[in-house]
Enzyme design. Structure first.
Site, PDB file in Angstrom:
ATOM      1  N   LEU A  45       0.122   9.815 -17.682  1.00  9.98           N
ATOM      2  CA  LEU A  45       1.590  10.521 -17.974  1.00  9.98           C
ATOM      3  C   LEU A  45       1.567  11.999 -16.601  1.00  9.98           C
ATOM      4  O   LEU A  45       0.795  12.701 -17.459  1.00  9.98           O
ATOM      5  CB  LEU A  45       1.651  11.004 -19.458  1.00  9.98           C
ATOM      6  CG  LEU A  45       3.655  11.193 -19.735  1.00  9.98           C
ATOM      7  CD1 LEU A  45       3.906   9.617 -18.838  1.00  9.98           C
ATOM      8  CD2 LEU A  45       3.354  11.404 -20.841  1.00  9.98           C
ATOM      9  N   ASP A  46       2.028  11.714 -15.529  1.00 13.85           N
ATOM     10  CA  ASP A  46       2.364  13.382 -15.239  1.00 13.85           C
ATOM     11  C   ASP A  46       2.792  14.901 -16.326  1.00 13.85           C
ATOM     12  O   ASP A  46       2.841  14.735 -16.909  1.00 13.85           O
ATOM     13  CB  ASP A  46       3.375  13.331 -14.069  1.00 13.85           C
ATOM     14  CG  ASP A  46       3.014  12.192 -13.228  1.00 13.85           C
ATOM     15  OD1 ASP A  46       2.086  11.325 -13.001  1.00 13.85           O
ATOM     16  OD2 ASP A  46       3.916  10.769 -12.583  1.00 13.85           O
ATOM     17  N   ARG A  47       1.931  15.925 -15.330  1.00 12.89           N
ATOM     18  CA  ARG A  47       2.286  16.791 -15.949  1.00 12.89           C
ATOM     19  C   ARG A  47       3.645  17.012 -16.065  1.00 12.89           C
ATOM     20  O   ARG A  47       3.856  17.938 -17.386  1.00 12.89           O
ATOM     21  CB  ARG A  47       1.359  18.194 -15.144  1.00 12.89           C
ATOM     22  CG  ARG A  47       1.562  19.350 -16.113  1.00 12.89           C
ATOM     23  CD  ARG A  47       0.915  20.339 -14.823  1.00 12.89           C
ATOM     24  NE  ARG A  47       1.677  20.984 -13.139  1.00 12.89           N
ATOM     25  CZ  ARG A  47       0.910  21.915 -13.506  1.00 12.89           C
ATOM     26  NH1 ARG A  47       0.119  23.017 -13.984  1.00 12.89           N
ATOM     27  NH2 ARG A  47       1.837  21.910 -11.964  1.00 12.89           N
TER      28      ARG A  47
END
Length: 184
Positions: A45-47
């Site tokens: 899950l992207d930052r």
């Protein structure tokens, strides 16, 4: 006994236990929240995205959750700029052509603003540009796919929260909290 953890990943946290970024960087990682040795994220899950991240100590389960060929549905609550019309929603449902090819069809609908926690930092607000919320369900997981899809139909993503993966949801978990799951 397989261990499966649901974690509500806050905005700005990396989906890994160590930061392999630039020297001297102090970006927050999973190790600041989860003290359970031997579990690893099942997917990413992207930052700059928030929400459900599953972690497990079972490699087969990890692959079943993360590998696109298993087509495990992932549902996202997405705040977008503008007010998508039916044509934009239909394009998301039919699949859009991105630089890496045609996406699988998605479930897409407008929803009322969900009752979520405040994000830190808050989403930028512009009086002159309306925004709304979508619920998108995908069965693949390309890099930054939701953001690229909504931008492709003319509605850039402002906030992205993954709500569920398969039958597992974020329900009852505050940002930074985690719990063991049953039925893995």
């Amino acid at each position: 006994m397989t261990r499966l953890i649901a974690f509500n990943k806050p905005y700005g946290v990396l989906s890994q236990f160590t930061d392999k970024g630039t020297e001297g960087s102090a970006r927050p990682t999973l190790s600041g929240y989860i003290d359970c040795p031997g579990v690893y994220p099942a997917g990413r899950l992207d930052r700059d995205s928030e929400g459900l991240l599953l972690l497990t100590d079972d490699g087969r389960l990890q692959a079943r959750i993360a590998t696109p060929r298993h087509k495990m549905p992932k549902t996202y609550l997405v705040q977008v700029e503008g007010l998508p019309d039916e044509a934009a929603l239909r394009a998301l449902r039919d699949g859009v052509t991105l630089k890496d090819g045609l996406t699988r069809p998605a479930k897409a609908r407008r929803i009322d603003p969900p009752q979520l926690w405040d994000r830190d930092p808050p989403v930028r607000f512009r009086k002159s540009v309306p925004d709304c919320w979508l619920e998108l369900t995908l069965t693949e997981g390309r890099n930054r796919q939701v953001r690229r899809m909504t931008a492709h139909v003319g509605h850039p993503t402002l906030r992205l929260v993954r709500w569920s993966i398969g039958g597992w949801t974020l329900d009852g978990l505050a940002p930074g909290e985690w719990r063991f799951l049953q039925g893995s």
